[in-house]
Enzyme design. Structure first.
Site, PDB file in Angstrom:
ATOM      1  N   PHE A   1       9.382 -13.132  -7.810  1.00 15.38           N
ATOM      2  CA  PHE A   1       9.636 -11.684  -7.840  1.00 15.38           C
ATOM      3  C   PHE A   1       9.394 -11.074  -9.210  1.00 15.38           C
ATOM      4  CE2 PHE A   1      13.118 -13.409  -4.915  1.00 15.38           C
ATOM      5  CZ  PHE A   1      12.294 -13.437  -3.818  1.00 15.38           C
TER       6      PHE A   1
ATOM      7  N   GLY B   1       5.530 -18.931  -2.037  1.00 10.31           N
ATOM      8  CA  GLY B   1       6.166 -18.847  -0.732  1.00 10.31           C
ATOM      9  C   GLY B   1       5.441 -17.857   0.160  1.00 10.31           C
TER      10      GLY B   1
ATOM     11  N   ASN C   1      -5.065 -13.619   6.628  1.00  7.21           N
ATOM     12  CA  ASN C   1      -4.218 -14.365   7.560  1.00  7.21           C
ATOM     13  C   ASN C   1      -3.105 -13.447   8.064  1.00  7.21           C
ATOM     14  OD1 ASN C   1      -2.049 -15.966   8.607  1.00  7.21           O
ATOM     15  ND2 ASN C   1      -2.946 -17.772   7.653  1.00  7.21           N
TER      16      ASN C   1
ATOM     17  N   GLN D   1       4.675 -11.077   4.760  1.00  7.09           N
ATOM     18  CA  GLN D   1       4.817 -10.399   3.465  1.00  7.09           C
ATOM     19  C   GLN D   1       5.333  -8.974   3.657  1.00  7.09           C
ATOM     20  OE1 GLN D   1       4.905 -12.811   1.185  1.00  7.09           O
ATOM     21  NE2 GLN D   1       3.685 -11.569  -0.177  1.00  7.09           N
TER      22      GLN D   1
ATOM     23  N   GLY E   1      -3.733  -6.261  -2.029  1.00  7.95           N
ATOM     24  CA  GLY E   1      -2.440  -6.929  -2.088  1.00  7.95           C
ATOM     25  C   GLY E   1      -1.500  -6.481  -0.979  1.00  7.95           C
TER      26      GLY E   1
ATOM     27  N   GLU F   1       3.969  -6.308  -2.339  1.00  9.48           N
ATOM     28  CA  GLU F   1       4.969  -5.373  -2.834  1.00  9.48           C
ATOM     29  C   GLU F   1       4.942  -4.006  -2.161  1.00  9.48           C
ATOM     30  OE1 GLU F   1       5.433  -6.319  -7.454  1.00  9.48           O
ATOM     31  OE2 GLU F   1       3.486  -6.859  -6.669  1.00  9.48           O
TER      32      GLU F   1
HETATM   33 MO1  MOS Z   1       5.645  -9.233  -9.410  1.00 10.13          MO
HETATM   34  S1  MOS Z   1       7.117  -8.037 -10.101  1.00 10.13           S
HETATM   35  O1  MOS Z   1       4.246  -8.469  -9.833  1.00 10.13           O
HETATM   36  O2  MOS Z   1       5.797 -10.818  -9.764  1.00 10.13           O
END
Ligand code: MOS
Length: 755
Positions: free
Chosen positions: A250, A478, A643, A650, A714, A717
């Site tokens: 994280f 993970g 995938n 995620q 990505g 997040e």
């Molecule tokens: Mo993350 S806060 O870009 O590991």
């Protein structure tokens, strides 16, 4: 048998189409059977155990430590304090570029925050070191703790985040606000949050002369090797980091911290391997956190509900001695079209450990405020929140006018709203009840996240038995990186993923870049893709130059790799297996190598983001104020999906963080002492299964030809960025109470409840 993308069976695996398949995690069985070794699972011969002692005051000086009693404890080997701590080759008070922080490694007796390391005890057993650390009985000269907004020192910033400018302006916001028919203005507060990865920051260090092997969870191996090398005055290639698995990062495992450096130092000083594993409580201080913010938003709208101005101001907490500023206001830069946007930041120095990147740093806390503010602006205009977003989302990047590399946001709004059943939502709050009399509310939020790309390298080896080995350093946090990366490599190599062995997780392999910023799959993936193509090109050279091959004379561009064979492009019936080509050439293998980086030309002409929309339903007990998220639907467009099983997972993770941010997570500081009162997983609340409702993530197809040659963005997040606001807005819709302080508490909705 019906083809269900969520539960693949081997017959569903299509040859030549490895990407897009929902394969299960490569490391899954190792993890669920306990065979995956984490840093703290390592026990080299002769290993000692280190335990840190941490300060219980927020500011002052350590005036005495009973080192004698600690040393006298059976099994204790050494006690490190500022008095005897060996020197380091790099000044720990100097930041380590590019992302390093000042680290507390016992450089003096000053205390700057609670849980700062003040000594380290090394013993033959963990028990001995722990007992002895408790005998140190630190005495302090205590100064008042400045941990509140009022006691902190405000200051002007030079940079925010990892180097962005603190102020960005497009157009004239004051003029835009003056011209507005409505102005919505409000203040928002976000708390300090701690990463709380399941796996603590553990490290095992073993020196051999001037070489050191370090087992540690690590999100950025090459940077860490360089940093350790600088602190210890050795070449970077003398540092070997092994990080096969991470129990959650994280952001907190991307940057070196003081305790880990001390453990490496102790191992060198004592000439024996040393292990250090932080306790849960010790992770609330020296290893970063998400800093508190106090944000103000001013939104001007015209008679048609279009933005005339968007002003986002953030006051952001950092430590008294170093800086990481949550770039919260920048969340208002890329999402909504306004002729005038101003995002600006100010710093606040407190007696706390230095914050750091954590789960969408800036985007999460900034979008929480922005999405609630947008809801309030919609309300002021008498508009449905979705209609308001549709009237205002940016078609091109505000300020720069650069086109988004893809425009799937509208589709995310449409798909998410349809799936959720948004149509018919009453505009006024407190209009819906369920069969048990609970208040029901629906809210939404937009999601956006940039697409960073870190330089990365990889190697691909095609073997004479027709299989391949692909290599790039980097940890699987993970998220399933190893599975997705193998799929990318397999595609480039014209093989099935199960014919591709992937080596990773050790720093001696080609630099896989950084596992952060949701950029790992794109960064390491492109390097693997390029390495695979390089290996195929080398193989093609062997075949097309060999008169005995059916591919003779086809030339490099005249062949395609598919199912373990090279085929002539103009005549696919003429083909040959990799094994045959290599065997005839007398080769055991052919090796491709590549590095990959951002295409700066494309990045200068196009704005690169993932987009999404999140819809939330909450139910609130009208008498007790208890809140539950009962449904979450997120629709996300993030380029090509390697995938879908892992990507969905995620998104779920991000959305659950959103629940966490909206309703649960907060580190609470005792303002008298500066101590964190809930520095454990019992009282620092994170969502458990019972808090996670029915989740749905819609993978909106998006073909982005600019972001990188793979079209990959990505997914790690973005889920948190839309969800926080969506939940807060749903709480308003259920109760009529607008809460602008996170996490939203029962008392917020009870005390302010309309009668
Ligand atoms: Mo993350 S806060 O870009 O590991």
């Amino acid at each position: 048998m019906p083809l269900d993308p969520a539960s693949p069976s081997p017959q569903h695996r299509r040859h030549g189409s490895n990407m897009g398949q929902p394969l299960t995690r490569r490391d899954g069985v190792l993890k669920v059977t306990g065979r995956a070794t984490y840093a703290a699972d390592n026990h080299p011969d002769g290993m000692l155990y280190a335990v840190i002692a941490v300060s219980t005051i927020a500011r002052g000086r350590v005036t005495a430590l009973d080192v004698e009693s600690a040393m006298a404890h059976p099994g204790v080997v050494e006690v490190l304090t500022p008095t005897n701590r060996p020197p380091l080759a790099h000044d720990p008070d100097e930041k380590m570029p590019p992302f390093g922080f000042r680290v507390e490694v016992l450089q003096d007796d000053t205390v700057r925050y609670v849980n700062q390391p003040i000594a380290m005890v090394i013993g033959e057993t963990w028990e001995a070191a722990t007992e002895a650390a408790a005998l140190l009985d630190p005495q302090y000269e205590v100064e008042s703790a400045r941990t509140e907004l009022k006691s902190g020192k405000r200051y002007d910033l030079a940079a925010i985040g990892i180097g962005a400018p603190p102020r960005t302006a497009h157009g004239d916001v004051e003029a835009g606000l003056k011209a507005a028919a409505q102005v919505t203005e409000a203040d928002y507060v976000t708390p300090s949050q701690y990463h709380n990865a399941m796996e603590p920051h553990a490290i095992v260090a073993e020196w051999d002369g001037d070489r050191v092997t370090i087992d540690m969870p690590n999100q950025a191996m090459a940077l860490s090797c360089a940093a350790y090398a600088a602190y210890f005055g050795i070449p970077a290639e003398n540092v070997l980091i092994r990080s096969p698995f991470l129990g959650g990062g994280f952001g907190s495992k991307a940057i070196l911290n003081g305790p880990q450096i001390l453990a490496v130092l102790a191992a060198r000083m004592l000439g024996r391997p040393v292990k250090l594993s932080l306790t849960r409580a010790q992770m609330y201080g020296p290893v970063g956190h998400r800093g508190r913010t106090w944000q103000k938003l001013r939104i001007g709208t015209d008679h048609d509900g279009r933005l005339t101005a968007l002003h986002h101001r953030a006051l952001c907490a950092t430590s008294s001695f170093d800086e990481f500023i949550e770039p919260a206001a920048n969340a208002s830069l890329p999402l909504y079209a306004s002729p005038a946007i101003l995002a600006e930041h100010e710093g606040l120095r407190l007696d706390i450990g230095t914050p750091g990147p954590m789960r969408a740093p800036g985007e999460a806390s900034g979008s929480a405020a922005l999405e609630v503010a947008m809801d309030e602006a919609a309300q002021a205009c008498g508009m449905d929140p979705l209609a308001f977003r549709l009237a205002n989302y940016a078609e091109t990047e505000p300020g720069t006018g650069r086109p988004f590399s893809s425009k799937a946001l509208r589709e995310c709004y449409a798909e998410g709203a349809k799936r959720f059943g948004w149509a018919g939502r009453p505009i006024e709050p407190r209009q819906m009840r369920d069969e048990n009399g609970f208040l029901v509310g629906w809210g939404m939020g937009s999601a956006v996240f940039p697409c960073p790309h870190f330089p990365a390298e990889a190697r691909a080896t095609l073997r004479a038995d027709g299989t391949a080995l692909v290599e790039t350093a980097g940890a699987d946090m993970g998220q399933g990186a190893w599975t997705a990366l193998a799929q990318i490599a397999a595609e480039a190599l014209g093989l099935d993923p199960d014919q591709v062995e992937l080596h990773s997780g050790i720093s001696s392999l080609p630099d896989g870049g950084i596992a952060g910023g949701s950029g790992h799959t794109a960064s390491a993936g492109l390097a693997l893709h390029n390495a695979g193509q390089d290996a195929i090109a080398r193989l093609a050279e062997l075949a097309t130059a060999d008169p005995a091959s059916p591919l003779f004379g086809a030339g490099n561009i005249g062949v395609v790799a598919r199912s373990g064979r090279l085929h002539r492009r103009d005549d696919s019936g003429r083909s040959e297996t990799y094994a045959k080509i290599l065997t005839r050439a007398g080769r055991t293998e052919v090796v491709g190598k590549a590095r990959a980086a951002r295409d700066e030309a494309a990045a200068s002409t196009h704005a690169m983001y993932s987009h999404g929309a999140v819809f939330a339903e909450v139910k609130v007990d009208p008498d007790l104020g208890q809140m539950r998220v009962t449904r979450l639907v997120g629709a996300f467009a993030a380029g090509r999906i390697i995938n879908p099983r892992l990507v969905r997972s995620q998104y779920f993770g991000g959305m659950i963080w959103g629940i966490s941010f909206a309703l649960l997570e907060e580190a609470i500081t005792d303002r008298r002492t500066g101590r964190i009162m809930n520095a454990d997983l019992a009282e620092y609340h994170v969502p458990i299964n019972a808090d996670a409702p029915s989740l749905e993530a819609i993978l909106v197809p998006e073909d982005d030809p600019y972001v990188n040659p793979l079209g990959v963005k990505g997914v790690g997040e973005i889920g948190i960025t839309g969800t926080v606001g969506a939940i807060a807005n749903a709480v308003w819709h259920a109760t009529g109470v607008r809460v602008r302080r996170f996490p939203i508490r029962i008392e917020d909705v009870l005390v302010n409840q309309p009668t």
